[in-house]
Design an enzyme around this catalytic site. Structure first.
Site, PDB file in Angstrom:
ATOM      1  N   LYS A  27       0.826  -1.204   0.000  1.00 54.32           N
ATOM      2  CA  LYS A  27       0.000   0.000   0.000  1.00 54.32           C
ATOM      3  C   LYS A  27       0.861   1.256   0.000  1.00 54.32           C
ATOM      4  CE  LYS A  27      -3.773  -0.057   2.376  1.00 54.32           C
ATOM      5  NZ  LYS A  27      -4.951   0.110   3.202  1.00 54.32           N
ATOM      6  N   ARG A  98      -3.374   3.000   8.775  1.00 51.04           N
ATOM      7  CA  ARG A  98      -3.678   1.704   8.154  1.00 51.04           C
ATOM      8  C   ARG A  98      -2.431   0.842   8.060  1.00 51.04           C
ATOM      9  NH1 ARG A  98      -6.901   5.148   4.769  1.00 51.04           N
ATOM     10  NH2 ARG A  98      -9.048   4.395   4.592  1.00 51.04           N
ATOM     11  N   GLY A 107      -8.190  -7.220   4.898  1.00 49.83           N
ATOM     12  CA  GLY A 107      -9.030  -7.342   6.096  1.00 49.83           C
ATOM     13  C   GLY A 107      -8.364  -8.031   7.271  1.00 49.83           C
ATOM     14  N   MET A 109      -5.596  -7.064   9.058  1.00 51.57           N
ATOM     15  CA  MET A 109      -5.073  -6.234  10.129  1.00 51.57           C
ATOM     16  C   MET A 109      -5.988  -5.029  10.351  1.00 51.57           C
ATOM     17  SD  MET A 109      -1.059  -6.646   9.456  1.00 51.57           S
ATOM     18  CE  MET A 109      -1.189  -6.348   7.751  1.00 51.57           C
ATOM     19  N   ARG A 371      -3.827  -1.594  -6.139  1.00 48.89           N
ATOM     20  CA  ARG A 371      -2.949  -2.779  -6.098  1.00 48.89           C
ATOM     21  C   ARG A 371      -3.359  -3.702  -7.227  1.00 48.89           C
ATOM     22  NH1 ARG A 371      -5.623  -4.869  -0.477  1.00 48.89           N
ATOM     23  NH2 ARG A 371      -7.709  -5.098  -1.263  1.00 48.89           N
ATOM     24  N   HIS A 489     -16.424  -8.894   2.475  1.00 44.67           N
ATOM     25  CA  HIS A 489     -15.351  -9.781   2.936  1.00 44.67           C
ATOM     26  C   HIS A 489     -15.491 -11.172   2.325  1.00 44.67           C
ATOM     27  CE1 HIS A 489     -13.500 -12.642   5.773  1.00 44.67           C
ATOM     28  NE2 HIS A 489     -12.536 -11.744   5.772  1.00 44.67           N
ATOM     29  N   SER A 797      12.695 -43.679 -12.814  1.00 45.06           N
ATOM     30  CA  SER A 797      11.546 -42.851 -12.452  1.00 45.06           C
ATOM     31  C   SER A 797      11.594 -42.673 -10.937  1.00 45.06           C
ATOM     32  CB  SER A 797      10.245 -43.530 -12.887  1.00 45.06           C
ATOM     33  OG  SER A 797       9.158 -42.736 -12.493  1.00 45.06           O
ATOM     34  N   CYS A 864       7.554 -39.634 -10.579  1.00 47.66           N
ATOM     35  CA  CYS A 864       6.145 -40.045 -10.616  1.00 47.66           C
ATOM     36  C   CYS A 864       5.502 -40.014  -9.240  1.00 47.66           C
ATOM     37  CB  CYS A 864       5.988 -41.404 -11.279  1.00 47.66           C
ATOM     38  SG  CYS A 864       6.799 -42.722 -10.366  1.00 47.66           S
ATOM     39  N   TYR A 884      11.021 -35.681 -17.728  1.00 42.10           N
ATOM     40  CA  TYR A 884       9.573 -35.476 -17.588  1.00 42.10           C
ATOM     41  C   TYR A 884       9.135 -35.536 -16.126  1.00 42.10           C
ATOM     42  CZ  TYR A 884       9.130 -40.498 -16.875  1.00 42.10           C
ATOM     43  OH  TYR A 884       9.242 -41.760 -16.354  1.00 42.10           O
TER      44      TYR A 884
HETATM   45  C1  PEP Z   1       6.310 -43.363  -5.079  1.00 38.87           C
HETATM   46  O1  PEP Z   1       6.723 -44.052  -4.156  1.00 38.87           O
HETATM   47  O2  PEP Z   1       6.599 -42.177  -5.229  1.00 38.87           O
HETATM   48  C2  PEP Z   1       5.439 -43.955  -6.105  1.00 38.87           C
HETATM   49  C3  PEP Z   1       5.073 -43.251  -7.151  1.00 38.87           C
HETATM   50  O3  PEP Z   1       4.960 -45.191  -5.857  1.00 38.87           O
HETATM   51  P1  PEP Z   1       3.747 -45.484  -4.873  1.00 38.87           P
HETATM   52  O4  PEP Z   1       3.168 -44.202  -4.462  1.00 38.87           O
HETATM   53  O5  PEP Z   1       2.818 -46.341  -5.612  1.00 38.87           O
HETATM   54  O6  PEP Z   1       4.458 -46.201  -3.745  1.00 38.87           O
END
Ligand code: PEP
Ligand code: MG
Length: 908
Positions: A27, A98, A107, A109, A371, A489, A797, A864, A884
Site C-alpha cells: 500500500k 492503516r 481485512g 489487520m 494494487r 469480505h 523414475s 512419478c 519429464y
Molecule cells: C512413489 O513411491 O513415489 C510412487 C510413485 O509409488 P507409490 O506411491 O505407488 O508407492
C-alpha cells in the site's frame, strides 16, 4: 540519523516508489507511486516494515523514541499541504492509520479512521465544516474503532457482542430507529458519551484526548495486529513469512460521509471474477470506506452496465433501478468520468488489473489505494491472455502472470446440466466467486472444520463473514451470505481462495440460535444439503451433482504457449483407460506411472490373485496367474490404446501381499472352499503374511524376486497386448518398470525374467516390439548407487513418495499424527509429501540423475511421486534436468505451466 524510518508523500511528490514494496509495504509503495504519476492521493507518510521488526525486538517505548523526530516532520509536511494542524482545535487535521504488508492481506489487520478528534476538536471541526452530524458521526466511529482496536475492547470470543455495537443497538431501540444513518445528532452525542463510559468501565482509563497519544496508540496497534490470530492464519495459508512485518500508513483523512456529494467505493479495472475487460465496482453515497467492505449497507454499482446487470439478476425494472439504485455513472457523471480516466491510467501504468479504493469528498475524488487485483483462476488466465492480445505484455510475461495452482479452479466442477435443471432454486444472491459447490449446511466456522474433518462437504452459511471465519471458509466447499456486495469480505476472500461463493442473498433468514436458514417458508437445518452456483448466484435446495469443467479457448492458448517454452515433458499417472483419456485431453504426452495393483482387486481377478498368494508352490501360483493373464492383457490394451503413440510406463506389482488376502472369516471360508483346503490353512497363511512394518516389507521387486511368476505373467500381458494392438495399427511404446529397487542385483534378476519372457512371447507370436526396462528410484540406496543401477536400467523414475518416506524416516501413512505440530512449530515449513524437499530428497534426485547419466548419457529420468504435479517441485525437476514429470490427470495443466515458468525463471 541512523536510518530512515519514515517516507512521506503528497501533492505529486514522494520519497518512495512502487518498487520499494519490501520496505514500504504494497500500500505504501503504491501510494507513493500514485503521487508520482499524478493520481490524487491524500498526503501522508509510511512507517517502514523494518520498524515493525524493531517494535517486536525493542518494545513500544524505544520505538516511539526512535520514530518521534521523523514522524513529527512528516506530520508537519501533511499540515502544510492540507493547511490544517494536528491536534488543533480551530483548524484540526485528522488522519487515518492503516496497515500495509509486502503482500496484500485484505481485512487481516486493523485500521483506524478519524484520528485526532476529541471533545474540543469536535466543536472546532463543527465550526469549520458547519456539518454537525458529520462531525459527531465521525467521532463516534473513531471512539469505537479506537476502543476496539487500540484499547483491546473487541471481544476475543466471537460469541460475545462488541460492547460498542451493544450500545448502538440500545440507543437505536430507545429511539425507535432501525438504521445507523437515522440516528440524530443528539443520538450520536449520546453514543459517544456512552462509548467513553464503556471504555472507562472496561479498561479503567479515560479515552485519550491528546492527538499524538492517539497516534502512537494506533501505530503500535497496527504492529500488534501483525501478530493477531487471523493474520497469522492468513500468512500460513499464503506462505507469507512472519519476518516481513507490516508497514503503517498515516494519511490525512478525506471524508466520504460529508453528505450527498460525498461517497466512497471500491473498483476494479477488469472483472476479478471472470476476467472480462470491463471497469466495475461499487460505491456508497455519504459513507466511510469501512461500510462498503463490512457489508453493513449493500452498495450500488459504479457503471450503468454493471447496474443493469445487477438489476436484471435482482429482478428489478429499469425504471426502479434508475430511480432507486442509480449507478455512479448516472448519479455523479463528472466524478465518474474522472474515476474512469484514472483507473485506466493506473492499469496502463501497472500493466495489470487494478483493485482500487477511492473516496469522494464534497465533489473531489481521491484515491486511497491501488494494487494488482486478486482474481479467480479463470480471470487470471483471461486477463493474462487479453493483455497479451492487447500488446500490453509479452508471451513470457503472460505465462508468468498465471499461478499454476490457480488453474485448478478452471478444471474444477460445474453443475451437471441435467441435475441442475431438475434442482429447485431457493433464492438468488450475487455471483461472488464462480464454480459449483454442494455440501451440508453449517453456520459457524468452528463447526465447518469439525464437519469437514468428519468427511462431509460443507457449505458455510452466514449473515456475513468476517476475518474470524477464515479457517471455516478454507475448509468449506462454498460460502453463502445473506448480506454484503461483490466486494464484501466473503466475496473478496472466497475469490482469493478460488472458492465458490454467493453473497448478499437477501431473502435468507439466518437464525444462528436455532441453527436454521429460512427462505420463503422453506426451513433448512444445519446438516441439510445445499448447493451454490457461484457463477450465477443461484442457491439450490439439496444436493446437485457436479461435473468437470470445460476448458475455454484462453486456457487452450495458454497451454499451447506453455508447451512452446517448456523443456520438461508432462506425463500422467493413470491406471485406467478413462484416466488416460482425461490426461491426454489435458495434454499429457504419455503415462509415467501405471500402477498395476488395482487391476488385481476387482471381481474374478481378486479370487485368482488370492489363489496365487495362498498357493503352496510355484505350480499352484502359475495356475492361478494364468487365470489373471487375460484380464491383465485386456486392461493393458485399453490403456495403450488410449495413449496411442505415446510412451506408457507400466510398473510391476508393488504392494505387500497381505493387502490381497481376506482378513474376514467369510472371505477366508470362501477361499478355503474355492481351493479345497481347510480354513485353518488359509488362516495360517494369512497370519504368516502379516508384517510389523509392511511399508518396509515384502513389496516392490521383493515380490517379483520371490515370485518371478508374477513378473513373467505381467510382462507377457504387457507385450501380448502391445503386439495385438500393433496389428490394429496402434503405436505402443511400452516401458516396463521394476519397483522399489535398492540393489543392482534385485533389478538385474527382474530384468532377466522380463527379457527372457519377452523373447518367448516374440517367438510365440512371431513378431517383435521395442520396449525398455527401467526402474523406480525410491530407496535412498538406489539413489546412492545409481551409477551401478544405470549400467542395466534404461530409465529411472523417481518415486518421491517412498523416497521421501525413507529419506526422512516418516511413515507415509502415519505422518498426520505429528505433521500439524511440526508445521505449527515450523520444524517443517511444508508437508514434504506434498512439496518436494529440495535440500534433502531433492539432493538424492539430483545425484542419482547425474550418477546415472555418467554411465548412460541418454538415461531417461522422470518423477512419478505426488510431487510431479506441484509447481515448485516441477520447477526443481526442470533445474535438475529430468526429462519429464508425471502427475495425476487433473494436475497435468498445472505441471505444464510450471514447466514453462521454470524455463522463464531460469533465463531471468
Ligand atoms: C512413489 O513411491 O513415489 C510412487 C510413485 O509409488 P507409490 O506411491 O505407488 O508407492
Ligand atoms: Mg513407491
Amino acid at each position: 540519523m541512523d536510518k530512515k524510518r519514515v517516507y512521506t508523500f503528497g501533492n505529486g511528490k514522494a520519497e518512495g516508489k512502487a518498487d520499494m514494496r519490501n520496505l514500504l509495504g504494497g500500500k505504501g509503495a503504491n501510494l507513493a507511486e500514485m503521487n508520482l504519476i499524478g493520481v490524487p492521493v491524500p498526503p501522508g507518510f509510511t512507517i517502514t516494515t523494518e520498524v515493525c521488526q524493531e517494535y517486536y525486538d525493542l518494545g513500544r517505548d524505544r520505538v516511539v523514541e526512535l520514530l518521534k523526530p521523523e514522524v513529527g516532520e512528516a506530520i508537519k509536511n501533511i499540515e502544510s499541504l492540507v493547511n490544517a494542524k494536528f491536534g488543533d482545535v480551530e483548524n484540526p487535521l485528522l488522519v487515518s492509520v492503516r496497515s500495509g504488508a509486502r503482500a496484500s492481506m485484505p481485512g487481516m489487520m486493523d485500521t483506524i479512521l478519524n484520528l485526532g478528534l476529541n471533545d474540543e476538536v469536535v466543536e472546532g471541526l463543527i465550526r469549520k465544516t458547519g456539518n454537525e452530524r458529520f462531525v459527531w458521526d465521525s467521532y463516534r466511529r473513531f471512539v469505537q474503532m479506537y476502543g476496539d482496536v487500540v484499547l483491546g475492547m473487541k471481544p476475543v470470543n466471537k460469541e460475545d457482542i462488541d460492547p460498542f455495537e451493544e450500545i448502538i443497538e440500545k440507543v437505536k431501540a430507545e429511539n425507535g430507529v432501525k438504521m445507523d444513518n437515522e440516528l440524530t445528532v443528539e443520538n450520536l452525542k449520546d453514543l459517544v458519551r456512552r462509548f467513553k463510559a464503556a471504555v472507562k468501565a472496561q479498561t479503567g482509563l479515560d479515552f485519550p484526548s491528546c492527538a499524538y497519544e492517539q497516534l502512537w496508540g494506533a501505530v503500535m496497534a497496527v504492529f500488534n495486529s501483525w501478530m493477531n490470530e487471523r493474520a497469522i492464519l492468513y500468512r500460513k495459508m499464503e506462505g507469507i513469512p512472519a519476518e516481513w512485518g507490516t508497514a503503517v500508513n498515516v494519511q490525512a483523512m478525506v471524508f466520504g460521509n460529508m453528505g450527498d456529494t460525498s461517497a466512497t467505493g471500491v473498483c476494479f479495472s477488469r472483472d476479478a471474477g471472470n476476467g472480462e475487460n470491463l471497469f466495475n465496482g461499487e460505491y456508497l453515497i455519504n459513507a466511510q470506506g469501512e461500510d462498503v467492505v463490512a457489508g453493513v449497507r449493500t452498495p450500488q454499482e459504479i457503471t450503468v452496465i454493471g447496474s443493469r446487470r445487477w438489476a436484471e439478476r435482482a429482478g428489478i425494472s429499469e425504471e426502479e433501478r434508475k430511480a432507486n439504485y442509480p449507478s455512479m455513472e448516472e448519479a455523479m457523471p463528472e466524478i465518474y468520468a474522472e474515476l474512469n480516466r484514472l483507473q485506466q491510467k493506473l492499469e496502463d501504468h501497472y500493466r495489470d488489473m487494478q483493485d482500487m479504493e477511492f473516496t469522494v469528498q464534497e465533489g473531489k475524488l481521491w484515491f486511497l489505494q491501488t494494487r494488482n487485483g486478486k482474481r479467480t483462476g479463470r480471470a487470471m488466465v483471461k486477463i493474462a491472455m487479453d493483455l497479451l492480445n492487447e500488446g500490453v505484455i509479452t508471451e513470457q510475461e503472460a505465462l508468468l502472470r498465471v499461478e499454476p495452482n490457480k488453474l485448478d479452479e478452471l478444471l474444477h466442477p460445474v453443475f451437471d446440466k441435467k441435475a441442475q435443471s431438475m434442482a429447485r432454486v431457493l433464492t438468488k444472491g450475487l455471483p461472488a466467486s464462480p464454480g459449483a459447490a454442494t455440501g451440508r449446511i453449517t453456520f459457524f466456522a468452528e463447526d465447518a472444520a469439525k464437519m469437514h474433518e468428519a468427511g462431509n462437504p460443507v457449505i458455510l452459511v452466514r449473515l456475513e463473514t468476517s476475518p474470524e471465519d477464515l479457517a471455516g471458509m478454507a475448509v468449506s466447499e462454498g460460502i453463502l451470505t445473506a448480506r454484503g456486495g461483490m466486494t464484501s469480505h466473503a466475496a473478496v476472500v472466497a475469490r482469493g481462495m478460488g472458492k465458490c461463493c454467493v453473497s448478499g442473498a437477501g431473502a435468507l433468514i439466518v437464525d444462528y440460535k436455532a441453527r436454521t436458514v429460512e427462505v420463503d417458508g422453506t426451513v433448512l437445518k444445519e446438516g441439510d444439503w445445499l448447493s451454490l452456483n457461484g457463477s450465477t448466484g443461484e442457491v439450490y435446495e439439496g444436493k446437485v451433482e457436479t461435473k468437470a469443467a470445460d476448458m475455454d479457448d484462453d486456457f487452450a492458448r495458454l497451454m499451447e504457449l506453455a508447451d512452446k517454452y517448456s523443456r520438461l515433458k508432462v506425463r500422467t499417472n493413470a491406471d485406467t483407460p478413462q484416466d488416460a483419456a482425461v490426461a491426454r485431453k489435458f495434454g499429457a504426452v504419455g503415462i509415467g506411472l501405471c500402477r498395476t495393483e488395482h487391476m488385481f482387486f476387482e471381481g474374478e481377478k481378486i479370487k485368482a490373485m488370492r489363489e496365487m498368494i495362498l498357493s503352496e508352490d510355484a505350480e499352484g501360483r502359475v495356475k492361478a496367474l494364468s487365470k489373471i493373464l487375460p484380464y491383465q492383457k485386456e486392461d493393458f490394451k485399453g490403456i495403450f490404446k488410449a495413449m496411442d503413440g505415446f510412451p506408457v510406463t507400466v510398473r510391476l506389482l508393488d504392494p505387500p501381499l497381505h493387502e490381497f488376502v481376506p482378513h474376514d472369516l467369510a472371505g477366508q471360508q470362501a477361499m478355503a472352499d474355492q481351493m479345497g483346503v481347510s480354513i485353518q490353512k488359509i488362516q495360517q497363511r494369512v497370519e504368516a503374511l502379516c508384517e510389523a512394518n509392511p511399508m518396509l516389507g515384502h513389496r516392490g521387486c521383493r515380490l517379483g524376486n520371490t515370485y518371478p511368476e508374477i513378473t513373467e505373467m505381467q510382462t507377457r500381458a504387457i507385450l501380448t497386448a502391445c503386439l495385438e494392438l500393433k496389428h490394429e495399427g496402434v503405436v505402443c511404446l511400452p516401458e516396463i518398470m521394476v519397483p522399489l529397487t535398492g540393489i543392482l542385483y534385485e533389478f538385474q534378476e527382474q530384468e532377466t525374467v522380463i527379457r527372457n519372457t519377452a523373447e518367448k512371447v516374440f517367438t510365440e507370436m512371431n513378431d517383435r516390439i521395442d520396449f525398455k526396462v527401467g526402474t523406480m528410484i525410491e530407496i535412498p540406496r538406489a539413489a546412492l548407487t545409481a551409477n551401478r543401477i544405470a549400467s542395466r536400467a534404461e530409465f529411472f523414475s523417481f518415486g518421491t513418495n517412498d523416497l521421501t518416506q525413507m529419506t526422512f524416516g516418516y511413515s507415509r501413512d502415519d505422518i498426520a499424527s505429528f505433521l500439524p505440530i511440526y508445521l505449527d512449530k515450523k520444524i517443517l515449513k511444508v508437508d514434504p509429501f506434498q512439496v518436494l524437499d529440495q535440500n534433502g530428497v531433492g539432493q538424492l534426485v539430483r545425484m542419482a540423475t547425474e550418477k546415472g547419466r555418467d554411465v548412460r548419457p541418454d538415461l531417461k529420468c522422470g518423477i512419478c511421486g505426488e510431487h510431479g504435479g506441484e509447481p515448485s517441485s516441477v520447477k526443481f525437476c526442470h533445474r535438475v534436468g529430468l526429462n519429464y514429470v508425471s502427475c495425476s490427470p487433473y494436475r497435468v495443466p498445472i505441471a505444464r505451466l510450471a514447466a514453462a515458468q521454470a524455463v522463464l525463471e531460469e533465463s531471468k
